[in-house]
Write a protein that holds these residues in place. Sequence first.
Motif, PDB file in Angstrom:
ATOM      1  N   LYS A 212      99.667  57.305  39.599  1.00 22.41           N
ATOM      2  CA  LYS A 212     100.596  56.176  39.769  1.00 22.41           C
ATOM      3  C   LYS A 212     101.414  56.369  41.060  1.00 22.41           C
ATOM      4  O   LYS A 212     101.654  55.426  41.805  1.00 22.41           O
ATOM      5  N   ARG A 213     101.756  57.658  41.311  1.00 19.91           N
ATOM      6  CA  ARG A 213     102.561  57.943  42.506  1.00 19.91           C
ATOM      7  C   ARG A 213     101.740  57.680  43.778  1.00 19.91           C
ATOM      8  O   ARG A 213     102.265  57.216  44.769  1.00 19.91           O
ATOM      9  N   ILE A 214     100.431  58.001  43.703  1.00 18.31           N
ATOM     10  CA  ILE A 214      99.563  57.737  44.871  1.00 18.31           C
ATOM     11  C   ILE A 214      99.577  56.236  45.151  1.00 18.31           C
ATOM     12  O   ILE A 214      99.730  55.803  46.289  1.00 18.31           O
ATOM     13  N   GLY A 219      99.882  53.076  48.471  1.00 15.65           N
ATOM     14  CA  GLY A 219      99.321  51.729  48.318  1.00 15.65           C
ATOM     15  C   GLY A 219      98.106  51.723  47.392  1.00 15.65           C
ATOM     16  O   GLY A 219      97.420  52.743  47.221  1.00 15.65           O
ATOM     17  N   HIS A 220      97.865  50.556  46.821  1.00 15.72           N
ATOM     18  CA  HIS A 220      96.785  50.402  45.839  1.00 15.72           C
ATOM     19  C   HIS A 220      95.406  50.628  46.480  1.00 15.72           C
ATOM     20  O   HIS A 220      94.515  51.205  45.864  1.00 15.72           O
ATOM     21  N   LEU A 221      95.295  50.202  47.767  1.00 18.00           N
ATOM     22  CA  LEU A 221      94.005  50.374  48.454  1.00 18.00           C
ATOM     23  C   LEU A 221      93.670  51.842  48.623  1.00 18.00           C
ATOM     24  O   LEU A 221      92.516  52.265  48.444  1.00 18.00           O
ATOM     25  N   ALA A 222      94.722  52.618  48.977  1.00 19.22           N
ATOM     26  CA  ALA A 222      94.526  54.069  49.110  1.00 19.22           C
ATOM     27  C   ALA A 222      94.113  54.642  47.754  1.00 19.22           C
ATOM     28  O   ALA A 222      93.215  55.490  47.667  1.00 19.22           O
ATOM     29  N   GLY A 223      94.747  54.150  46.681  1.00 20.56           N
ATOM     30  CA  GLY A 223      94.379  54.584  45.328  1.00 20.56           C
ATOM     31  C   GLY A 223      92.904  54.297  45.051  1.00 20.56           C
ATOM     32  O   GLY A 223      92.179  55.155  44.528  1.00 20.56           O
ATOM     33  N   ASP A 224      92.470  53.115  45.446  1.00 25.36           N
ATOM     34  CA  ASP A 224      91.061  52.752  45.248  1.00 25.36           C
ATOM     35  C   ASP A 224      90.144  53.697  46.015  1.00 25.36           C
ATOM     36  O   ASP A 224      89.117  54.150  45.499  1.00 25.36           O
ATOM     37  N   ARG A 225      90.501  53.995  47.265  1.00 25.64           N
ATOM     38  CA  ARG A 225      89.641  54.868  48.074  1.00 25.64           C
ATOM     39  C   ARG A 225      89.578  56.263  47.468  1.00 25.64           C
ATOM     40  O   ARG A 225      88.543  56.918  47.493  1.00 25.64           O
ATOM     41  N   VAL A 226      90.702  56.710  46.905  1.00 25.33           N
ATOM     42  CA  VAL A 226      90.700  58.017  46.230  1.00 25.33           C
ATOM     43  C   VAL A 226      89.704  57.990  45.075  1.00 25.33           C
ATOM     44  O   VAL A 226      88.866  58.891  44.913  1.00 25.33           O
ATOM     45  N   LEU A 227      89.760  56.915  44.284  1.00 22.21           N
ATOM     46  CA  LEU A 227      88.836  56.810  43.134  1.00 22.21           C
ATOM     47  C   LEU A 227      87.378  56.836  43.612  1.00 22.21           C
ATOM     48  O   LEU A 227      86.526  57.515  43.023  1.00 22.21           O
ATOM     49  N   VAL A 228      87.104  56.105  44.695  1.00 21.93           N
ATOM     50  CA  VAL A 228      85.730  56.038  45.219  1.00 21.93           C
ATOM     51  C   VAL A 228      85.273  57.419  45.672  1.00 21.93           C
ATOM     52  O   VAL A 228      84.170  57.874  45.313  1.00 21.93           O
ATOM     53  N   GLN A 270      84.314  73.904  39.837  1.00 28.77           N
ATOM     54  CA  GLN A 270      83.863  73.435  41.170  1.00 28.77           C
ATOM     55  C   GLN A 270      84.369  72.010  41.427  1.00 28.77           C
ATOM     56  O   GLN A 270      84.820  71.691  42.524  1.00 28.77           O
ATOM     57  N   LEU A 271      84.272  71.170  40.392  1.00 27.71           N
ATOM     58  CA  LEU A 271      84.696  69.767  40.550  1.00 27.71           C
ATOM     59  C   LEU A 271      86.188  69.699  40.828  1.00 27.71           C
ATOM     60  O   LEU A 271      86.644  68.978  41.719  1.00 27.71           O
ATOM     61  N   ARG A 272      86.938  70.469  40.057  1.00 29.78           N
ATOM     62  CA  ARG A 272      88.401  70.454  40.233  1.00 29.78           C
ATOM     63  C   ARG A 272      88.769  70.878  41.648  1.00 29.78           C
ATOM     64  O   ARG A 272      89.626  70.270  42.297  1.00 29.78           O
ATOM     65  N   ALA A 273      88.086  71.928  42.154  1.00 29.21           N
ATOM     66  CA  ALA A 273      88.398  72.427  43.493  1.00 29.21           C
ATOM     67  C   ALA A 273      87.962  71.433  44.583  1.00 29.21           C
ATOM     68  O   ALA A 273      88.552  71.399  45.668  1.00 29.21           O
ATOM     69  N   ARG A 274      86.930  70.644  44.292  1.00 23.17           N
ATOM     70  CA  ARG A 274      86.370  69.735  45.309  1.00 23.17           C
ATOM     71  C   ARG A 274      87.261  68.508  45.526  1.00 23.17           C
ATOM     72  O   ARG A 274      87.296  67.950  46.621  1.00 23.17           O
ATOM     73  N   ILE A 275      87.992  68.107  44.498  1.00 23.69           N
ATOM     74  CA  ILE A 275      88.742  66.837  44.577  1.00 23.69           C
ATOM     75  C   ILE A 275      89.776  66.822  45.719  1.00 23.69           C
ATOM     76  O   ILE A 275      89.788  65.881  46.517  1.00 23.69           O
ATOM     77  N   PRO A 276      90.627  67.864  45.871  1.00 23.77           N
ATOM     78  CA  PRO A 276      91.578  67.810  46.988  1.00 23.77           C
ATOM     79  C   PRO A 276      90.860  67.784  48.339  1.00 23.77           C
ATOM     80  O   PRO A 276      91.322  67.147  49.278  1.00 23.77           O
ATOM     81  N   GLU A 277      89.680  68.460  48.412  1.00 24.65           N
ATOM     82  CA  GLU A 277      88.949  68.497  49.693  1.00 24.65           C
ATOM     83  C   GLU A 277      88.474  67.104  50.109  1.00 24.65           C
ATOM     84  O   GLU A 277      88.687  66.680  51.237  1.00 24.65           O
ATOM     85  N   VAL A 278      87.840  66.392  49.150  1.00 25.82           N
ATOM     86  CA  VAL A 278      87.228  65.105  49.535  1.00 25.82           C
ATOM     87  C   VAL A 278      88.267  63.998  49.703  1.00 25.82           C
ATOM     88  O   VAL A 278      87.931  62.929  50.206  1.00 25.82           O
ATOM     89  N   THR A 279      89.494  64.253  49.270  1.00 24.37           N
ATOM     90  CA  THR A 279      90.495  63.184  49.380  1.00 24.37           C
ATOM     91  C   THR A 279      91.533  63.474  50.474  1.00 24.37           C
ATOM     92  O   THR A 279      92.515  62.752  50.605  1.00 24.37           O
ATOM     93  N   THR A 280      91.269  64.535  51.258  1.00 22.73           N
ATOM     94  CA  THR A 280      92.207  64.878  52.330  1.00 22.73           C
ATOM     95  C   THR A 280      92.398  63.673  53.259  1.00 22.73           C
ATOM     96  O   THR A 280      91.415  63.041  53.662  1.00 22.73           O
ATOM     97  N   GLY A 281      93.609  63.331  53.546  1.00 25.96           N
ATOM     98  CA  GLY A 281      93.891  62.235  54.475  1.00 25.96           C
ATOM     99  C   GLY A 281      94.034  60.880  53.801  1.00 25.96           C
ATOM    100  O   GLY A 281      94.528  59.937  54.407  1.00 25.96           O
ATOM    101  N   LEU A 282      93.597  60.787  52.551  1.00 23.85           N
ATOM    102  CA  LEU A 282      93.685  59.496  51.865  1.00 23.85           C
ATOM    103  C   LEU A 282      95.063  59.287  51.247  1.00 23.85           C
ATOM    104  O   LEU A 282      95.494  58.174  50.997  1.00 23.85           O
TER     105      LEU A 282
END
Length: 335
Positions: A212-214, A219-228, A270-282
């Motif tokens: 919710k904080r993201i 913004g909602h668009l950034a939230g969407d990109r994180v989900l993607v 592995q999945l937990r560790a990967r999430i911050p990596e793939v969302t860097t900058g979003l």
Amino acid sequence: MRFLYVGVTLGTIASLIMFYVDLRHGQHDWALSSLLFPACAPPLLYWMRRGSVAAGKAQSGMALLIAIALVGGALASLNTEILLVWIPVLPLAFVFLLGHARAMGWVVWTLMGVIVAYTLFPLFHRGEAPVSLLLFVISLLAAGVSILLSWQHHRELGVYQRYLRTQASYDALTGAMMREPGLEVLGRQMAQVDRRPESGLCVALLDLDDFKRINDEDGHLAGDRVLVEVAAALRGQIRQGDYLVRLGGEEFLLLFPGMGTDGAHGMSEQLRARIPEVTTGLSARPVTASIGLTRYRPGESVGQLLGRADELMYAAKTTGKNRICHDGDVPPDAD
Ligand SMILES: Nc1nc2c(ncn2[C@@H]2O[C@H](COP(=O)(O)OP(=O)(O)OP(=O)(O)O)[C@@H](O)[C@H]2O)c(=O)[nH]1
């Protein structure tokens, strides 16, 4: 079914006109073959409506009538061009009646019957020649074209059906399986483990932290990109045969069929560790996830399994987030 009513009505009218024309020309044996369809098809339809004959059997009965009328008509009157008109119509009639796969068998047998009738025609008519071979072959070619058209239609329909099924099963934003079909898959996997308990099944409930904080801060668009990005990373990491389901919002369910608790824990880590990596900058702050990991216990319900996964995920949230909680009391790992 509507085709059946329209088809029987048109077929009956056309056959009665043929019957009348044949009678006027004094061709009584031809007239008899024209009478076959109007005499049998309407009663068949009536019995089907009353429920005395199953719809599938009635449809096969209609197809048989068409085949007999055509082959019988060919034997009786293949020296008139008018009969050739019906030969290309036949594949389409069968396709509408019986569906594509069954229709093709009927088409082959009926066309073979017509070809045999053409060959035997002089035998039944004291040497009289059937219609010219060229015209006959042209009508067979026209039947071939109608088979190709119906096949093309069948293929396009298949592509469209697959598209609709995908639309109905996969979430448009993340490409993950949607809740309903995902829970159906889970039910099937559980039933498989009930039959073969040694195969095992682990499930991980993954919920993004402070999403919710993201949304609020980035913004909602950034939230969407994180989900993607998260969904793409999860999909890219899991094995073929594992499933990714978006249960709703920022909550995902992962199914690991045939995987033991240790393996599923390693994968979840592995999945937990990967999430911050793939969302860097979003997002201004690192994106993390809390995971509840549990193993299916044969005989329990979907609700019990997901309830336990949810409790474990909630425990991960309440003990600091960005972590995995798993069963402490699972049976010894089969791995
Ligand atoms: N951008 C975006 N936001 C969504 C979507 N679906 C749900 N959300 C938002 O996800 C947020 C979920 O918030 P909460 O359920 O409070 O969870 P949270 O903020 O992640 O808090 P914790 O789960 O406790 O870490 C809500 O603000 C929803 O509006 C979506 O498809 N796109």
